[in-house]
Every structure is written in structure tokens, then in C-alpha cells.
Scaffold this motif. Structure first.
Motif, PDB file in Angstrom:
ATOM      1  N   VAL A 196     -21.016  -5.878 -14.986  1.00  0.00           N
ATOM      2  CA  VAL A 196     -21.352  -5.243 -16.262  1.00  0.00           C
ATOM      3  C   VAL A 196     -21.281  -6.331 -17.326  1.00  0.00           C
ATOM      4  N   LYS A 197     -22.432  -6.756 -17.806  1.00  0.00           N
ATOM      5  CA  LYS A 197     -22.489  -7.904 -18.709  1.00  0.00           C
ATOM      6  C   LYS A 197     -22.235  -7.552 -20.165  1.00  0.00           C
ATOM      7  N   ASP A 198     -22.650  -6.366 -20.631  1.00  0.00           N
ATOM      8  CA  ASP A 198     -22.517  -6.040 -22.044  1.00  0.00           C
ATOM      9  C   ASP A 198     -22.158  -4.567 -22.219  1.00  0.00           C
ATOM     10  N   LEU A 199     -20.923  -4.229 -21.912  1.00  0.00           N
ATOM     11  CA  LEU A 199     -20.466  -2.841 -22.023  1.00  0.00           C
ATOM     12  C   LEU A 199     -20.657  -2.275 -23.440  1.00  0.00           C
ATOM     13  N   PRO A 200     -20.347  -3.025 -24.501  1.00  0.00           N
ATOM     14  CA  PRO A 200     -20.537  -2.450 -25.835  1.00  0.00           C
ATOM     15  C   PRO A 200     -21.957  -1.951 -26.097  1.00  0.00           C
ATOM     16  N   SER A 201     -22.959  -2.629 -25.600  1.00  0.00           N
ATOM     17  CA  SER A 201     -24.331  -2.163 -25.849  1.00  0.00           C
ATOM     18  C   SER A 201     -24.671  -0.923 -25.018  1.00  0.00           C
ATOM     19  N   LEU A 202     -23.981  -0.719 -23.901  1.00  0.00           N
ATOM     20  CA  LEU A 202     -24.230   0.467 -23.076  1.00  0.00           C
ATOM     21  C   LEU A 202     -23.753   1.751 -23.739  1.00  0.00           C
ATOM     22  N   VAL A 203     -22.710   1.649 -24.545  1.00  0.00           N
ATOM     23  CA  VAL A 203     -22.146   2.854 -25.166  1.00  0.00           C
ATOM     24  C   VAL A 203     -22.265   2.820 -26.692  1.00  0.00           C
ATOM     25  N   GLN A 204     -23.159   2.037 -27.202  1.00  0.00           N
ATOM     26  CA  GLN A 204     -23.345   1.912 -28.644  1.00  0.00           C
ATOM     27  C   GLN A 204     -23.723   3.252 -29.257  1.00  0.00           C
ATOM     28  N   ASP A 205     -23.086   3.575 -30.368  1.00  0.00           N
ATOM     29  CA  ASP A 205     -23.371   4.801 -31.106  1.00  0.00           C
ATOM     30  C   ASP A 205     -23.091   4.517 -32.572  1.00  0.00           C
ATOM     31  N   ASP A 206     -24.130   4.482 -33.379  1.00  0.00           N
ATOM     32  CA  ASP A 206     -23.978   4.122 -34.787  1.00  0.00           C
ATOM     33  C   ASP A 206     -23.303   5.200 -35.627  1.00  0.00           C
ATOM     34  N   THR A 207     -23.128   6.398 -35.072  1.00  0.00           N
ATOM     35  CA  THR A 207     -22.469   7.466 -35.823  1.00  0.00           C
ATOM     36  C   THR A 207     -20.958   7.414 -35.685  1.00  0.00           C
ATOM     37  N   GLU A 261     -10.660  -3.574 -24.866  1.00  0.00           N
ATOM     38  CA  GLU A 261      -9.816  -2.735 -25.712  1.00  0.00           C
ATOM     39  C   GLU A 261     -10.760  -1.873 -26.546  1.00  0.00           C
ATOM     40  N   LEU A 262     -10.547  -0.568 -26.527  1.00  0.00           N
ATOM     41  CA  LEU A 262     -11.299   0.340 -27.384  1.00  0.00           C
ATOM     42  C   LEU A 262     -10.503   0.502 -28.664  1.00  0.00           C
ATOM     43  N   VAL A 263     -11.076   0.072 -29.770  1.00  0.00           N
ATOM     44  CA  VAL A 263     -10.427   0.210 -31.073  1.00  0.00           C
ATOM     45  C   VAL A 263     -11.323   1.070 -31.958  1.00  0.00           C
ATOM     46  N   VAL A 264     -10.682   1.948 -32.728  1.00  0.00           N
ATOM     47  CA  VAL A 264     -11.435   2.845 -33.606  1.00  0.00           C
ATOM     48  C   VAL A 264     -10.934   2.690 -35.039  1.00  0.00           C
ATOM     49  N   ASP A 265     -11.796   3.023 -35.973  1.00  0.00           N
ATOM     50  CA  ASP A 265     -11.459   2.958 -37.387  1.00  0.00           C
ATOM     51  C   ASP A 265     -10.445   4.056 -37.682  1.00  0.00           C
TER      52      ASP A 265
END
Length: 117
Positions: free
Chosen positions: A23-34, A53-57
Motif C-alpha cells: 500500500v503505497k499511499d494510504l492517505p489518498s485511498l481514504v481522502q475525504d475533504d469534509t 497514526e490517525l490524527v484528527v482536528d
């Protein structure tokens, strides 16, 4: 007294996930601008895996933070279930998936709740 510095600033680490090294780019697989989240690649002790690491605002409150954690982890789980993410597992943070579990349960007839037959 020990002081802990949050390396993510106003962002809160809510989970750690692991995927196969293919899996080369996990962030782009689950990208959600909302949703306001980031997947930050971390060191993995196993060379055939990538760790994130999953970090949220956290500035929008606990409920929004929990909803975002649930949404992102659920999306990754579904993507893995359908073969889009290789060797996915949640190392830390599974509790966020349990938050919405009753929503997916079988609907209950309101009459049974009130004791009606």
C-alpha cells in the motif's frame, strides 16, 4: 511531574493502523475533504508493513473528533474488506468503531420497546 508535549499541536492522535508495504499511499485511498484528519506515517517495527497514526482536528469538540475517527476507520475497514487495502489492521483505537455499532443493528419495532404485543 512529567509533561507530555503533543507533537500534533491542535490535532489529536486517535488510532494507529498498519497496512501491508504494498500500500503505497494510504492517505489518498481514504481522502475525504469534509473531514479534518491526517494519516501520518510512523516508523514500523516490521519491514513488510507500514504504520500510520490517525490524527484528527480536536478544535471542533469531542463529538466531531469521535465521528471523524469512526468515519475514517470504518472507511479503511470497508476498503480492506473489499481488497483495496492489503493486510490492514487497527493496532490502537478500535474503540472508535464501537461507537456507532448500534446504528447498524437490526431495527427494533417500537411496539416491542413499549411492551406492546
Amino acid at each position: 511531574m512529567q509533561i507530555t508535549i503533543n507533537p500534533f499541536g491542535g490535532w489529536r492522535r486517535v488510532a494507529t493502523v498498519e497496512v501491508g508495504s504494498r500500500v503505497k499511499d494510504l492517505p489518498s485511498l481514504v481522502q475525504d475533504d469534509t473531514l479534518k484528519f491526517r494519516l501520518v506515517e510512523a516508523d514500523s517495527p516490521r519491514p513488510t508493513f507500514r504504520r500510520y497514526e490517525l490524527v484528527v482536528d480536536s478544535s471542533e469538540g469531542e463529538r466531531r473528533c469521535a465521528r471523524t475517527a469512526w468515519a475514517v476507520l470504518s472507511a479503511m475497514h470497508e476498503a480492506a474488506r473489499h481488497g483495496c487495502i492489503d493486510r490492514y489492521r487497527v493496532i490502537d483505537g478500535n474503540q472508535w468503531l464501537a461507537l456507532r455499532q448500534p446504528v447498524f443493528a437490526e431495527p427494533v419495532d417500537d411496539g416491542r420497546l413499549a411492551g406492546a404485543k
